[in-house]
Design a protein around this motif. Structure first.
Motif, PDB file in Angstrom:
ATOM      1  N   GLU A   5       0.852  -1.287   0.252  1.00 40.97           N
ATOM      2  CA  GLU A   5      -0.070   0.020   0.069  1.00 40.97           C
ATOM      3  C   GLU A   5       0.761   1.048  -0.055  1.00 40.97           C
ATOM      4  O   GLU A   5       1.846   1.073   0.467  1.00 40.97           O
ATOM      5  N   ARG A   6       0.541   2.347  -0.446  1.00 37.19           N
ATOM      6  CA  ARG A   6       0.869   3.776  -0.897  1.00 37.19           C
ATOM      7  C   ARG A   6      -0.428   4.817  -0.942  1.00 37.19           C
ATOM      8  O   ARG A   6      -0.511   4.661  -1.948  1.00 37.19           O
ATOM      9  N   LEU A  12      -5.532   6.404  -2.351  1.00 35.77           N
ATOM     10  CA  LEU A  12      -4.225   4.650  -1.994  1.00 35.77           C
ATOM     11  C   LEU A  12      -4.241   4.064  -2.675  1.00 35.77           C
ATOM     12  O   LEU A  12      -4.857   4.086  -3.603  1.00 35.77           O
ATOM     13  N   LEU A  13      -3.068   3.517  -3.110  1.00 31.64           N
ATOM     14  CA  LEU A  13      -2.574   2.979  -3.888  1.00 31.64           C
ATOM     15  C   LEU A  13      -2.615   1.626  -3.511  1.00 31.64           C
ATOM     16  O   LEU A  13      -1.554   1.142  -3.000  1.00 31.64           O
ATOM     17  N   VAL A  14      -2.688   0.374  -4.194  1.00 31.29           N
ATOM     18  CA  VAL A  14      -2.246  -0.926  -3.351  1.00 31.29           C
ATOM     19  C   VAL A  14      -2.408  -2.103  -4.796  1.00 31.29           C
ATOM     20  O   VAL A  14      -2.987  -2.571  -5.769  1.00 31.29           O
ATOM     21  N   ASN A  61      -3.507  -2.815  -8.324  1.00 27.22           N
ATOM     22  CA  ASN A  61      -3.123  -3.926  -9.530  1.00 27.22           C
ATOM     23  C   ASN A  61      -3.068  -4.575  -8.633  1.00 27.22           C
ATOM     24  O   ASN A  61      -2.789  -5.144  -7.646  1.00 27.22           O
ATOM     25  N   ILE A  62      -3.913  -5.876  -9.296  1.00 29.92           N
ATOM     26  CA  ILE A  62      -4.199  -7.103  -8.432  1.00 29.92           C
ATOM     27  C   ILE A  62      -3.666  -8.141  -9.624  1.00 29.92           C
ATOM     28  O   ILE A  62      -4.152  -8.148 -10.835  1.00 29.92           O
ATOM     29  N   VAL A  63      -2.443  -9.074  -9.689  1.00 32.22           N
ATOM     30  CA  VAL A  63      -1.910  -9.996 -10.535  1.00 32.22           C
ATOM     31  C   VAL A  63      -1.844 -11.523  -9.949  1.00 32.22           C
ATOM     32  O   VAL A  63      -1.779 -11.556  -8.921  1.00 32.22           O
TER      33      VAL A  63
END
Length: 97
Positions: A5-6, A12-14, A61-63
């Motif tokens: 997280e940032r 909030l970017l996760v 962003n999910i990978v």
């Protein structure tokens, strides 16, 4: 799963990925996706913590097969918006207020 997280100017970017895809590169004819430590590296967490992070995310962003499946199961991502990139799956979330 790994969560990073940032705070950014956009909120909030996760970044979430399955543990086994960190450091890997996946490709199709049109897309190359590298799951690098700088962006995706973070804390190894339980699924409940991933759900909490995604619930608070403005951008995600999910990978990874399991990470994307979890995001779909919890209603964060629509299956129709998931990309198949090589042997893994990728999805992005953007909340607009």
């Amino acid at each position: 799963m790994i969560v990073n997280e940032r705070q950014t100017e956009e909120g909030l970017l996760v970044a979430v990925c399955d543990s086994d895809v960190l450091g890997e590169t996946f490709e199709t004819d049109a897309v190359s996706l590298t799951v690098n430590e700088e962006f995706y590296g973070g804390d190894e967490v339980e699924e409940s913590a991933v759900i909490d992070s995604l619930a608070r995310a403005d951008i995600a962003n999910i990978v990874g097969t399991r990470a994307v499946e979890l995001a779909i199961e919890e209603g964060f991502i629509d299956e129709a918006n998931v990309l198949e990139v090589g042997e893994t799956r990728h999805a992005q979330l953007l909340r607009m207020y």
